[in-house]
Write a protein that holds these residues in place. Sequence first.
Motif, PDB file in Angstrom:
ATOM      1  N   ALA A 176      -4.949 -13.481 -13.899  1.00  0.00           N
ATOM      2  CA  ALA A 176      -5.362 -12.108 -14.138  1.00  0.00           C
ATOM      3  C   ALA A 176      -4.413 -11.127 -13.461  1.00  0.00           C
ATOM      4  O   ALA A 176      -4.127 -11.248 -12.271  1.00  0.00           O
ATOM      5  CB  ALA A 176      -6.778 -11.895 -13.609  1.00  0.00           C
ATOM      6  N   PRO A 177      -3.904 -10.132 -14.206  1.00  0.00           N
ATOM      7  CA  PRO A 177      -3.019  -9.133 -13.590  1.00  0.00           C
ATOM      8  C   PRO A 177      -3.793  -8.219 -12.656  1.00  0.00           C
ATOM      9  O   PRO A 177      -4.999  -8.040 -12.793  1.00  0.00           O
ATOM     10  CB  PRO A 177      -2.470  -8.365 -14.790  1.00  0.00           C
ATOM     11  N   LEU A 178      -3.083  -7.637 -11.705  1.00  0.00           N
ATOM     12  CA  LEU A 178      -3.679  -6.722 -10.748  1.00  0.00           C
ATOM     13  C   LEU A 178      -3.462  -5.280 -11.208  1.00  0.00           C
ATOM     14  O   LEU A 178      -2.519  -4.980 -11.931  1.00  0.00           O
ATOM     15  CB  LEU A 178      -3.035  -6.907  -9.369  1.00  0.00           C
ATOM     16  N   SER A 179      -4.329  -4.398 -10.755  1.00  0.00           N
ATOM     17  CA  SER A 179      -4.155  -2.973 -11.043  1.00  0.00           C
ATOM     18  C   SER A 179      -2.887  -2.472 -10.357  1.00  0.00           C
ATOM     19  O   SER A 179      -2.617  -2.795  -9.195  1.00  0.00           O
ATOM     20  CB  SER A 179      -5.359  -2.191 -10.524  1.00  0.00           C
ATOM     21  N   GLN A 180      -2.113  -1.640 -11.069  1.00  0.00           N
ATOM     22  CA  GLN A 180      -0.892  -1.088 -10.476  1.00  0.00           C
ATOM     23  C   GLN A 180      -1.191  -0.111  -9.348  1.00  0.00           C
ATOM     24  O   GLN A 180      -0.299   0.218  -8.570  1.00  0.00           O
ATOM     25  CB  GLN A 180      -0.051  -0.395 -11.550  1.00  0.00           C
ATOM     26  N   SER A 181      -2.436   0.345  -9.236  1.00  0.00           N
ATOM     27  CA  SER A 181      -2.797   1.200  -8.106  1.00  0.00           C
ATOM     28  C   SER A 181      -3.024   0.385  -6.842  1.00  0.00           C
ATOM     29  O   SER A 181      -3.089   0.939  -5.740  1.00  0.00           O
ATOM     30  CB  SER A 181      -4.063   1.995  -8.436  1.00  0.00           C
ATOM     31  N   LEU A 182      -3.152  -0.946  -6.982  1.00  0.00           N
ATOM     32  CA  LEU A 182      -3.379  -1.832  -5.835  1.00  0.00           C
ATOM     33  C   LEU A 182      -2.157  -2.668  -5.493  1.00  0.00           C
ATOM     34  O   LEU A 182      -2.007  -3.114  -4.353  1.00  0.00           O
ATOM     35  CB  LEU A 182      -4.565  -2.761  -6.120  1.00  0.00           C
ATOM     36  N   ALA A 183      -1.305  -2.920  -6.476  1.00  0.00           N
ATOM     37  CA  ALA A 183      -0.091  -3.708  -6.231  1.00  0.00           C
ATOM     38  C   ALA A 183       0.951  -3.324  -7.278  1.00  0.00           C
ATOM     39  O   ALA A 183       0.628  -3.156  -8.456  1.00  0.00           O
ATOM     40  CB  ALA A 183      -0.394  -5.205  -6.315  1.00  0.00           C
ATOM     41  N   ASP A 184       2.191  -3.187  -6.845  1.00  0.00           N
ATOM     42  CA  ASP A 184       3.255  -2.809  -7.770  1.00  0.00           C
ATOM     43  C   ASP A 184       4.594  -3.071  -7.092  1.00  0.00           C
ATOM     44  O   ASP A 184       4.663  -3.291  -5.881  1.00  0.00           O
ATOM     45  CB  ASP A 184       3.133  -1.327  -8.143  1.00  0.00           C
ATOM     46  N   ALA A 185       5.659  -3.062  -7.881  1.00  0.00           N
ATOM     47  CA  ALA A 185       7.014  -3.185  -7.344  1.00  0.00           C
ATOM     48  C   ALA A 185       7.972  -2.531  -8.320  1.00  0.00           C
ATOM     49  O   ALA A 185       7.764  -2.583  -9.535  1.00  0.00           O
ATOM     50  CB  ALA A 185       7.390  -4.650  -7.130  1.00  0.00           C
ATOM     51  N   GLU A 186       9.028  -1.906  -7.795  1.00  0.00           N
ATOM     52  CA  GLU A 186      10.018  -1.281  -8.657  1.00  0.00           C
ATOM     53  C   GLU A 186      11.371  -1.258  -7.959  1.00  0.00           C
ATOM     54  O   GLU A 186      11.463  -1.369  -6.733  1.00  0.00           O
ATOM     55  CB  GLU A 186       9.600   0.142  -9.028  1.00  0.00           C
ATOM     56  N   ALA A 187      12.432  -1.149  -8.761  1.00  0.00           N
ATOM     57  CA  ALA A 187      13.801  -1.120  -8.242  1.00  0.00           C
ATOM     58  C   ALA A 187      14.529   0.080  -8.810  1.00  0.00           C
ATOM     59  O   ALA A 187      14.349   0.437  -9.978  1.00  0.00           O
ATOM     60  CB  ALA A 187      14.536  -2.400  -8.613  1.00  0.00           C
TER      61      ALA A 187
END
Length: 223
Positions: free
Chosen positions: A79-90
């Motif tokens: 199950a994917p996580l909410s982007q408000s709780l976990a995220d990453a970017e470059a």
Amino acid sequence: MKFRSIIGALVSTAVSITALPAMAATFVFNVQVVESIDVVPSPTFDLPDVGTVGTVTFLLDAATLDSDGDPLTGINVDAPLSQSLADAEATIGGLTSDLSDVSIFGFPGGARFSNGSFSNITISLAGADCIALSCTLAGSFSILKPGAPAPTLFADVEALLLDPDAVARFSFNGTVQGEFVSFVAESVPTPVIPLPAGGILLLSGLMGFAAFRGRQHVVTDPR
């Protein structure tokens, strides 16, 4: 009475602090490209060269994600996580990438933030349309520390993100117009450089590179 009032205020403040709600934390790492295998020739798809600097950012609300008491929630699950709780970017040179379907995978020596099961990394480059170029790219954002145990809590992942000895890495590989591409950027220690005649110039360069190695930890708005 005045002394008692001061003590009461201090106790009240302490209770208020301990009762604060969980806060999402954003972790920003300065990184440098250490591998860039590009399309040759590359009229439209031009990856940043080795040595290019940029940032990799992780967002993790460990307290909220751990609050259900299940130590494995979000670790090695589909199950994917909410982007408000976990995220990453470059953001590296003219390249940007961001997760849209966040999963976190724990393993001995680190943790990986990826789209689903280590796939579907979207790369944005100035003047490059990956759909038109038939890009097939898989990759992830990782926080690595050799010898560290596999995380079983989001708090364990957060501890890795806070560890000054851990290395942040953004990497992907795949094909563009049928040609193999590969890219790795990571936070790296200051290298040992032989001392040339221009010692003063070298010293200023080393000081700049040492500053580049640093990282920031910024706490965002309380949830």
